[in-house]
Design an enzyme around this catalytic site. Structure first.
Site, mmCIF file in Angstrom:
data_model
loop_
_atom_site.group_PDB
_atom_site.id
_atom_site.type_symbol
_atom_site.label_atom_id
_atom_site.label_comp_id
_atom_site.label_asym_id
_atom_site.label_seq_id
_atom_site.Cartn_x
_atom_site.Cartn_y
_atom_site.Cartn_z
ATOM 1 N N HIS A 154 0.870 -1.188 0.000
ATOM 2 C CA HIS A 154 0.000 0.000 0.000
ATOM 3 C C HIS A 154 0.898 1.226 0.000
ATOM 4 C CE1 HIS A 154 -3.891 2.016 1.703
ATOM 5 N NE2 HIS A 154 -3.184 2.857 0.960
ATOM 6 N N HIS A 183 1.396 4.724 -2.442
ATOM 7 C CA HIS A 183 1.092 5.584 -3.591
ATOM 8 C C HIS A 183 2.410 6.178 -4.052
ATOM 9 C CE1 HIS A 183 -3.274 5.467 -2.641
ATOM 10 N NE2 HIS A 183 -2.807 5.278 -1.418
ATOM 11 N N HIS A 193 -9.310 0.857 -1.891
ATOM 12 C CA HIS A 193 -9.366 1.493 -0.583
ATOM 13 C C HIS A 193 -10.826 1.416 -0.120
ATOM 14 C CE1 HIS A 193 -5.506 3.135 -1.631
ATOM 15 N NE2 HIS A 193 -5.468 3.990 -0.636
ATOM 16 N N GLU A 233 -11.519 3.297 5.208
ATOM 17 C CA GLU A 233 -10.507 4.194 5.788
ATOM 18 C C GLU A 233 -11.286 5.270 6.548
ATOM 19 O OE1 GLU A 233 -8.203 6.492 2.938
ATOM 20 O OE2 GLU A 233 -6.691 7.013 4.430
ATOM 21 N N ASP A 287 1.606 3.833 2.762
ATOM 22 C CA ASP A 287 0.632 4.760 2.154
ATOM 23 C C ASP A 287 1.321 5.912 1.414
ATOM 24 O OD1 ASP A 287 -1.945 5.311 1.435
ATOM 25 O OD2 ASP A 287 -2.640 5.971 3.393
ATOM 26 N N ASP A 288 1.561 7.026 2.101
ATOM 27 C CA ASP A 288 2.201 8.198 1.481
ATOM 28 C C ASP A 288 3.363 8.639 2.371
ATOM 29 O OD1 ASP A 288 0.110 8.849 -0.726
ATOM 30 O OD2 ASP A 288 -1.068 8.583 1.101
#
Ligand code: HPA
Ligand code: ZN
Length: 339
Positions: free
Chosen positions: A9, A11, A189, A192, A270-271
């Site tokens: 996961h 991005h 997703h 969340e 994630d980020d």
């Protein structure tokens, strides 16, 4: 010996570190609204998912040429290598680029260029998952998927991201059906910020094989039974959950409860450029917070491998490495004290 990790996961646009952002702005003569790295970093105080997305999409404006996307991806792979990542399944948001005039192939092929060399350069195998922005029209996602299927840049799967609440998975049934017909792997997703019902929809209407985040599944015992029974993976991102205020503090994070409930949960980043760290940082922080110990760390690593789209043979080989890592960990202090 490093614990071998799988990142599921991530991005790729969320790995754009401030230094590279400023470098690309200079290279492409893009005027930024932030005067310095410090001024940019001062924006990293998010109230929710949308406030993060506003900055995330704004920052991407520095990515213009194919080489920019390659440089971004190579920078991530270099960092992932130091984290012990052996396999990464990257998300890429085509609409975040086409919507501002960057051609689809420029962006997609730029990422692909880096991935095609990642085994040789970094000993990291990869898969590429195109994620569609759920707050843009499903017809646009369908059009882009058709272009990708017709074009020469291979991808491995599709997913769904961006603003969740108000954009239920059911809107994208046709997009996911087309992807499935074309042999692509399916993730989304869900859960969340959105309700457990969105996780049900992702499973039953989109047919996803893996749910990204999914932590609001904990509100629905029947859903939990389903996720456990079918071994549906949840790609959990602790730093993201704290920074986007899905939970209050890391100490409140349900990851241990999720494992104890029998969920196939793994830890991801994630980020990472925006949320305070990469997969190794997430694992280290969760370990420090909950005292996971080697057994649970190995379980999280094995879960990531099982949750991946690697072949069974590749999974077995990486799992054996996790087992070797576990066997090499020192015995607990209590065992030593007993003599
Ligand atoms: N959630 C939803 N969409 C996203 C995210 C996220 O954390 N990061 C990039 N797009
Ligand atoms: Zn995400």
């Amino acid at each position: 010996m490093k614990l071998p990790l799988v990142e599921l996961h991530l991005h790729i646009e969320g790995t754009l570190e401030p230094e590279l952002l400023f470098e690309l702005a200079a290279r492409n003569a893009v005027t930024l609204p932030w005067a310095s790295l410090a001024e940019l970093r001062a924006q990293y105080d998010f109230a929710d998912l949308q406030s993060f997305l506003n900055l995330y999409y704004r920052a991407l404006d520095v990515l213009r040429e194919r080489i920019d996307f390659t440089d971004l991806t190579r920078a991530y792979l270099a960092r992932a290598r130091t984290a012990g990542v052996r396999h990464a399944e990257l998300f890429f948001d085509p609409q975040a680029h086409t919507s501002r005039g960057v051609p689809l192939v420029t962006a997609l092929a730029g990422v692909r260029d880096a991935l095609d060399r990642s085994v040789d350069e970094w000993s990291i195998s990869t898969k590429l998952i195109v994620t569609f922005l759920r707050d843009r029209p499903p017809a646009e996602a369908l059009q882009i998927l058709r272009e990708i299927l017709a074009g020469g840049v291979p991808i491995d799967g599709i997913g769904l991201d961006s603003a969740e609440v108000g954009y239920p998975p059911e809107l994208f049934t046709e997009v996911f059906a087309l992807a499935r017909e074309n042999g692509l792997r399916l993730v989304a997703h869900a859960g969340e910020e959105g309700p457990p019902d969105y996780v049900w929809q992702a499973l039953d209407l989109l047919g996803v094989e893996r749910v990204d985040h999914g932590i609001r599944s904990l509100e629905d015992e029947v859903l939990l039974d389903r996720l456990v029974r079918d071994r549906i993976p949840l790609t959990v991102c602790p730093f993201s959950n704290v920074r986007l205020r899905v939970i209050d503090t890391l100490a409140d994070h349900p990851i241990v409860r999720m494992l104890d409930r029998g969920l196939l949960a793994c830890i991801n980043s994630d980020d990472p450029a925006y949320f305070g760290g990469y997969i190794d940082d997430n694992l280290a922080a969760v370990d420090a917070e909950f005292g996971l110990g080697p057994d649970r760390l190995a379980l999280l690593a094995r879960n990531g491998i099982e949750a991946s789209f690697l072949t069974n043979g590749e999974k077995a080989a990486l799992t054996a490495e996790v087992d070797a890592w576990r066997a090499a960990q020192p015995a607990p202090a209590t065992a030593i004290r007993s003599s």
